[in-house]
Motif scaffolding. Structure first.
Motif, PDB file in Angstrom:
ATOM      1  N   GLU B 166       0.910  -1.120   0.017  1.00  0.00           N
ATOM      2  CA  GLU B 166      -0.247  -0.089  -0.111  1.00  0.00           C
ATOM      3  C   GLU B 166       0.824   1.361   0.030  1.00  0.00           C
ATOM      4  OE1 GLU B 166      -3.733  -0.333   2.409  1.00  0.00           O
ATOM      5  OE2 GLU B 166      -3.640  -0.706   0.265  1.00  0.00           O
ATOM      6  N   VAL B 167       2.041   1.159   0.595  1.00  0.00           N
ATOM      7  CA  VAL B 167       2.811   2.196   0.663  1.00  0.00           C
ATOM      8  C   VAL B 167       3.467   2.881  -0.393  1.00  0.00           C
ATOM      9  CG1 VAL B 167       4.900   3.288   2.125  1.00  0.00           C
ATOM     10  CG2 VAL B 167       3.553   1.172   3.139  1.00  0.00           C
ATOM     11  N   PRO B 168       4.236   1.990  -1.265  1.00  0.00           N
ATOM     12  CA  PRO B 168       4.616   2.656  -2.701  1.00  0.00           C
ATOM     13  C   PRO B 168       3.517   2.664  -3.624  1.00  0.00           C
ATOM     14  CG  PRO B 168       5.073   0.119  -2.289  1.00  0.00           C
ATOM     15  CD  PRO B 168       4.737   0.583  -1.063  1.00  0.00           C
ATOM     16  N   LEU B 169       2.475   2.127  -3.443  1.00  0.00           N
ATOM     17  CA  LEU B 169       1.015   2.466  -4.376  1.00  0.00           C
ATOM     18  C   LEU B 169       0.810   3.833  -4.235  1.00  0.00           C
ATOM     19  CD1 LEU B 169      -0.668   0.241  -5.771  1.00  0.00           C
ATOM     20  CD2 LEU B 169      -2.287   0.446  -3.780  1.00  0.00           C
ATOM     21  N   GLY B 170       0.796   4.124  -2.778  1.00  0.00           N
ATOM     22  CA  GLY B 170       0.282   5.614  -2.456  1.00  0.00           C
ATOM     23  C   GLY B 170       1.333   6.628  -2.858  1.00  0.00           C
ATOM     24  N   PHE B 171       2.812   6.368  -2.674  1.00  0.00           N
ATOM     25  CA  PHE B 171       3.546   7.142  -3.179  1.00  0.00           C
ATOM     26  C   PHE B 171       3.611   7.328  -4.785  1.00  0.00           C
ATOM     27  CE2 PHE B 171       5.824   6.728   1.190  1.00  0.00           C
ATOM     28  CZ  PHE B 171       5.750   7.979   1.488  1.00  0.00           C
ATOM     29  N   ALA B 172       3.621   6.232  -5.438  1.00  0.00           N
ATOM     30  CA  ALA B 172       3.624   6.148  -6.792  1.00  0.00           C
ATOM     31  C   ALA B 172       2.827   7.290  -7.278  1.00  0.00           C
ATOM     32  CB  ALA B 172       3.678   4.706  -7.456  1.00  0.00           C
ATOM     33  N   LEU B 173       1.499   7.341  -6.752  1.00  0.00           N
ATOM     34  CA  LEU B 173       0.501   8.277  -7.326  1.00  0.00           C
ATOM     35  C   LEU B 173       0.738   9.576  -6.855  1.00  0.00           C
ATOM     36  CD1 LEU B 173      -2.728   5.961  -7.065  1.00  0.00           C
ATOM     37  CD2 LEU B 173      -1.553   6.978  -9.202  1.00  0.00           C
ATOM     38  N   ILE B 174       1.603   9.910  -5.857  1.00  0.00           N
ATOM     39  CA  ILE B 174       1.717  11.339  -5.269  1.00  0.00           C
ATOM     40  C   ILE B 174       2.348  12.153  -6.463  1.00  0.00           C
ATOM     41  CG2 ILE B 174       2.932  12.750  -3.763  1.00  0.00           C
ATOM     42  CD1 ILE B 174       2.242  10.904  -1.523  1.00  0.00           C
ATOM     43  N   GLY B 175       3.277  11.699  -7.186  1.00  0.00           N
ATOM     44  CA  GLY B 175       3.886  12.388  -8.212  1.00  0.00           C
ATOM     45  C   GLY B 175       2.895  12.971  -9.284  1.00  0.00           C
ATOM     46  N   ILE B 386       9.589   1.033  -2.083  1.00  0.00           N
ATOM     47  CA  ILE B 386       9.156   2.071  -1.280  1.00  0.00           C
ATOM     48  C   ILE B 386      10.312   3.384  -1.683  1.00  0.00           C
ATOM     49  CG2 ILE B 386       9.094   2.893   1.127  1.00  0.00           C
ATOM     50  CD1 ILE B 386       7.544   0.475   1.642  1.00  0.00           C
ATOM     51  N   PRO B 387      11.662   3.016  -1.582  1.00  0.00           N
ATOM     52  CA  PRO B 387      12.608   3.874  -1.780  1.00  0.00           C
ATOM     53  C   PRO B 387      12.608   4.574  -3.073  1.00  0.00           C
ATOM     54  CG  PRO B 387      13.608   1.885  -1.021  1.00  0.00           C
ATOM     55  CD  PRO B 387      12.473   1.736  -1.100  1.00  0.00           C
ATOM     56  N   LEU B 388      12.375   3.640  -4.150  1.00  0.00           N
ATOM     57  CA  LEU B 388      12.207   4.275  -5.395  1.00  0.00           C
ATOM     58  C   LEU B 388      11.033   5.147  -5.706  1.00  0.00           C
ATOM     59  CD1 LEU B 388      13.929   3.147  -7.885  1.00  0.00           C
ATOM     60  CD2 LEU B 388      11.926   1.807  -8.579  1.00  0.00           C
ATOM     61  N   SER B 389       9.761   4.686  -5.016  1.00  0.00           N
ATOM     62  CA  SER B 389       8.796   5.875  -5.177  1.00  0.00           C
ATOM     63  C   SER B 389       8.692   7.090  -4.416  1.00  0.00           C
ATOM     64  CB  SER B 389       7.328   5.015  -4.655  1.00  0.00           C
ATOM     65  OG  SER B 389       7.422   4.362  -3.551  1.00  0.00           O
ATOM     66  N   VAL B 390       9.470   7.037  -3.233  1.00  0.00           N
ATOM     67  CA  VAL B 390       9.777   8.083  -2.478  1.00  0.00           C
ATOM     68  C   VAL B 390      10.618   9.123  -3.254  1.00  0.00           C
ATOM     69  CG1 VAL B 390      10.794   9.158  -0.354  1.00  0.00           C
ATOM     70  CG2 VAL B 390       9.290   7.085  -0.250  1.00  0.00           C
ATOM     71  N   GLY B 391      11.697   8.620  -3.745  1.00  0.00           N
ATOM     72  CA  GLY B 391      12.694   9.129  -4.731  1.00  0.00           C
ATOM     73  C   GLY B 391      11.964   9.789  -5.891  1.00  0.00           C
ATOM     74  N   ASN B 392      11.245   9.134  -6.324  1.00  0.00           N
ATOM     75  CA  ASN B 392      10.310   9.537  -7.448  1.00  0.00           C
ATOM     76  C   ASN B 392       9.672  10.926  -7.111  1.00  0.00           C
ATOM     77  OD1 ASN B 392       8.933   9.852 -10.268  1.00  0.00           O
ATOM     78  ND2 ASN B 392       7.168   9.076  -9.191  1.00  0.00           N
ATOM     79  N   VAL B 393       8.919  10.858  -6.007  1.00  0.00           N
ATOM     80  CA  VAL B 393       8.191  12.116  -5.486  1.00  0.00           C
ATOM     81  C   VAL B 393       9.102  13.253  -5.230  1.00  0.00           C
ATOM     82  CG1 VAL B 393       6.897  13.067  -3.292  1.00  0.00           C
ATOM     83  CG2 VAL B 393       6.228  10.797  -4.217  1.00  0.00           C
ATOM     84  N   ILE B 394      10.266  12.784  -4.622  1.00  0.00           N
ATOM     85  CA  ILE B 394      11.431  13.941  -4.206  1.00  0.00           C
ATOM     86  C   ILE B 394      11.926  14.538  -5.769  1.00  0.00           C
ATOM     87  CG2 ILE B 394      13.774  14.502  -3.500  1.00  0.00           C
ATOM     88  CD1 ILE B 394      13.014  12.348  -1.315  1.00  0.00           C
ATOM     89  N   VAL B 395      12.291  13.743  -6.635  1.00  0.00           N
ATOM     90  CA  VAL B 395      12.821  14.030  -7.954  1.00  0.00           C
ATOM     91  C   VAL B 395      11.663  15.049  -8.543  1.00  0.00           C
ATOM     92  CG1 VAL B 395      13.599  13.625 -10.165  1.00  0.00           C
ATOM     93  CG2 VAL B 395      14.318  12.703  -8.051  1.00  0.00           C
ATOM     94  N   GLY B 397       9.267  16.727  -7.303  1.00  0.00           N
ATOM     95  CA  GLY B 397       9.145  18.105  -6.589  1.00  0.00           C
ATOM     96  C   GLY B 397      10.435  18.933  -6.874  1.00  0.00           C
ATOM     97  N   LEU B 398      11.497  18.463  -6.812  1.00  0.00           N
ATOM     98  CA  LEU B 398      12.503  19.354  -7.256  1.00  0.00           C
ATOM     99  C   LEU B 398      12.489  20.025  -8.600  1.00  0.00           C
ATOM    100  CD1 LEU B 398      15.761  17.243  -5.919  1.00  0.00           C
ATOM    101  CD2 LEU B 398      14.879  19.831  -5.171  1.00  0.00           C
ATOM    102  N   VAL B 399      12.148  19.037  -9.663  1.00  0.00           N
ATOM    103  CA  VAL B 399      11.879  19.332 -11.021  1.00  0.00           C
ATOM    104  C   VAL B 399      11.041  20.485 -11.214  1.00  0.00           C
ATOM    105  CG1 VAL B 399      11.568  19.017 -13.452  1.00  0.00           C
ATOM    106  CG2 VAL B 399      12.921  17.366 -11.933  1.00  0.00           C
ATOM    107  N   MET B 400       9.754  20.160 -10.421  1.00  0.00           N
ATOM    108  CA  MET B 400       8.678  21.302 -10.744  1.00  0.00           C
ATOM    109  C   MET B 400       9.106  22.494 -10.095  1.00  0.00           C
ATOM    110  SD  MET B 400       5.121  19.083  -9.644  1.00  0.00           S
ATOM    111  CE  MET B 400       4.188  20.462  -9.474  1.00  0.00           C
TER     112      MET B 400
END
Lengths: 167, 406
Positions: B166-175, B386-395, B397-400
């Protein structure tokens, strides 16, 4: 597909190796294999509707036969097949011919419940050029009763009526 | 509230709910046949063929069997929870359908406005995540109340797995939500139209994380440990039969459809055509017209290939010929196609096409991959996704941030 062969792997540099695992190359190869296989012609034989072609030496149930030209019974009631049968499934009753020369069959039974389809009964059969007992190409033997598996002389000669498959 | 508003806001949504709840099980019946067929072809088998032409009535036979089968409850089972569990599983799965839009523009029926979605929540994605995670309760209750080792183990595995993924599922959609600036499913697709590309391009990592987690979340191969037929008989639904089993089945497939829809909406532009802003490809809006010859050609080629045993080639030839014909019809504007845009049909066509593709991917995975071991499953979830999806959110955010500050 050749990319993932182990021989190719051994020589690969660590960078290529790392890229391969990051890009999940092997998983993609697997997907490609299943995708490709979908379009291969099927090899299933839809059994009652279609049947496979039997090889000439296929050993179905053992049966007896007539002489192809004269139409007489070939069996001379020598009891050799009964003797050699490892499962003891052949049962022969014979009597002296009325003219005193040789014997003839009174009854000949094969118990298909016990028969192991080994074909040993055919080897010693002395009638020439055709053996009286032979391995037929019949294999559709299902029945509801045990008695149905004990084949009397008539069945052995005429064979079992094959059941037609209805859709 | 006047009568028009009452009908538009109460009667039509209720009718839509009824239609969705009635249509989805029918779709699933045939989805299951399609799954068996595709799996069969992947294994060079024929798959069901006896009931109806090429097995087309097989789902009906299955449904009749499930409906008329004796509904057994184990003697030492908790009867109340045992009955409750399938309901608890299937209800959230169906509830998730409420926020899925199948086309973009509302249309008018007898003067009333009908929207091609049941409701447009401003927290649509969050609602989907929340509702789909409720399904775990049904599985745990079912596994526990059966009073069977296999069911219990299946339920335990299932709960651990679903909670982890559920954790990566949610994080992946945050991006996606960050890019779209909204969590509403309709607004996410509209944002993709405004930005000119599907979010698969900027969010490819998110897509991979989401899809892998979603496969795990729906308990499908290669993450089907909860039912693992070679180890646990059937996992949490070992003791279920008849209609109760059918409900679990329905829930699993509804979840597959829901997940495929979310992937389509969040990453593949929902009802949008490919390249939604390129004017030259506007004829794709009528995609259902030019693609029909393509599909027909491909199907004819496939049939010919199976008949002649020529492998892939007849299919490719059929696809090429059908595609050329389709392109010709669309590009040359035969039948005045360019003026004949029907947004609802176009939207429904593209949406269904994309959802079908992801459902096919599900089946494709099932035909390809062996099951993960339990520790591998947890490793993949916690150490990679989980690390990958969190990293995706961070990247993201940075790009935006970098693009906004001049």
């Amino acid at each position: 597909v050749t990319v993932v062969r182990s021989a190719a792997r051994r020589g690969a540099s660590p960078i290529v190796e790392a890229l391969r695992s990051i890009l999940l190359l092997e998983l993609w190869v697997g997907l490609w294999v299943t995708l490709k296989n979908q379009f291969r012609p099927h090899i299933t034989v839809e059994y009652p509707k279609e049947t496979v072609e039997l090889s000439p030496r296929f050993r179905g149930v053992p049966r007896l036969r007539f002489h192809p030209e004269t139409g007489e019974e070939l069996c001379i009631a020598c009891h050799l097949c009964e003797t050699v049968c490892p499962d003891d499934c052949i049962h022969i009753v014979s009597e002296k011919k009325p003219d005193g020369k040789g014997k003839r069959l009174v009854s000949f039974e094969i118990n298909y419940e016990r028969c192991c389809f080994c074909g040993l009964c055919v080897d010693p059969c002395p009638t020439k050029p055709l053996t009286a007992i032979y391995m037929s190409h019949d294999y559709e033997m299902a029945d509801y009763k045990r008695e149905g598996f004990v084949a009397p002389l008539r069945t052995l000669l005429d064979g079992i009526e094959p059941k037609e498959y209805k859709e | 509230m006047d009568q028009k508003a009452l009908i538009e806001q109460v009667v039509i949504p209720i009718a839509q709910v009824v239609v969705a709840v009635a249509v989805v099980p029918l779709v699933i019946l045939y989805l299951q046949l399609v799954e068996r067929k595709i799996l069969g072809f992947m294994q060079v088998r024929l798959a069901p063929r006896r009931v109806g032409w090429h097995g087309l009535l097989q789902p009906v036979a299955d449904a009749v069997k499930l409906l008329t089968k004796e509904d057994t409850i184990p003697a030492k089972a908790d009867r109340f929870l045992f009955t409750l569990a399938p309901i608890v599983t299937v209800a959230p799965a169906l509830a998730a359908l409420a926020v899925i839009p199948i086309a973009g523009t509302p249309f008018h029926l007898f003067g009333y406005e009908v929207r091609p979605w049941i409701t447009d929540l401003n927290i649509g994605i969050v609602y989907l995540l929340a509702v789909s995670s409720l399904g775990i309760y049904g599985i745990i209750l079912g596994g526990w109340s059966s009073n069977s080792k296999y069911s219990m183990l299946g339920a335990l595995r299932s709960s651990a797995q679903m909670i982890s993924y559920e954790v990566p599922l949610g994080f992946a959609l945050i991006g996606v939500m960050m890019l779209a600036g909204s969590a509403s499913t309709v607004r996410i697709v509209e944002a993709q139209q405004a930005s000119g590309w599907w979010y698969i391009l900027p969010q490819i990592v998110g897509f991979f994380c989401y899809f892998i987690s979603a496969v795990a979340e729906t308990n499908r191969v290669p993450f089907d440990l909860p039912e693992a037929e070679s180890e646990l008989v059937a996992g949490f639904h070992t003791e279920y039969s008849g209609m109760k089993f059918a409900l679990f089945f329905l829930a699993e497939y509804t979840n597959m459809i829901v997940v495929s829809s979310i992937v389509t909406i969040a990453f593949f532009g929902g009802w949008l055509r490919p390249f939604p802003n390129v004017e030259g490809l506007a004829w794709l809006e009528n995609g259902w017209v030019p693609l029909a010859p393509l599909v027909l050609g491909g199907f004819a080629g496939w049939l010919a290939g199976r008949r002649l045993g020529g492998g892939l080639n007849p299919l490719i030839v059929g696809l090429l010929l059908g595609g050329l014909l389709g392109f010709g019809i669309a590009a040359a504007d035969v039948f005045g196609l360019a003026s004949m845009r029907v947004p609802l049909l176009s939207g429904a066509f593209w949406f269904t096409l994309k959802v079908s593709f992801f459902l096919f991917v599900y089946i494709w995975f099932r035909g390809t991959y062996p099951r993960y071991r339990y520790d591998q499953l947890m490793q993949l979830g916690w150490k990679w996704l989980i690390p990958l999806s969190v990293g995706n959110v961070i990247v993201t955010g940075l790009v935006m941030l970098l693009r906004e500050t001049p």
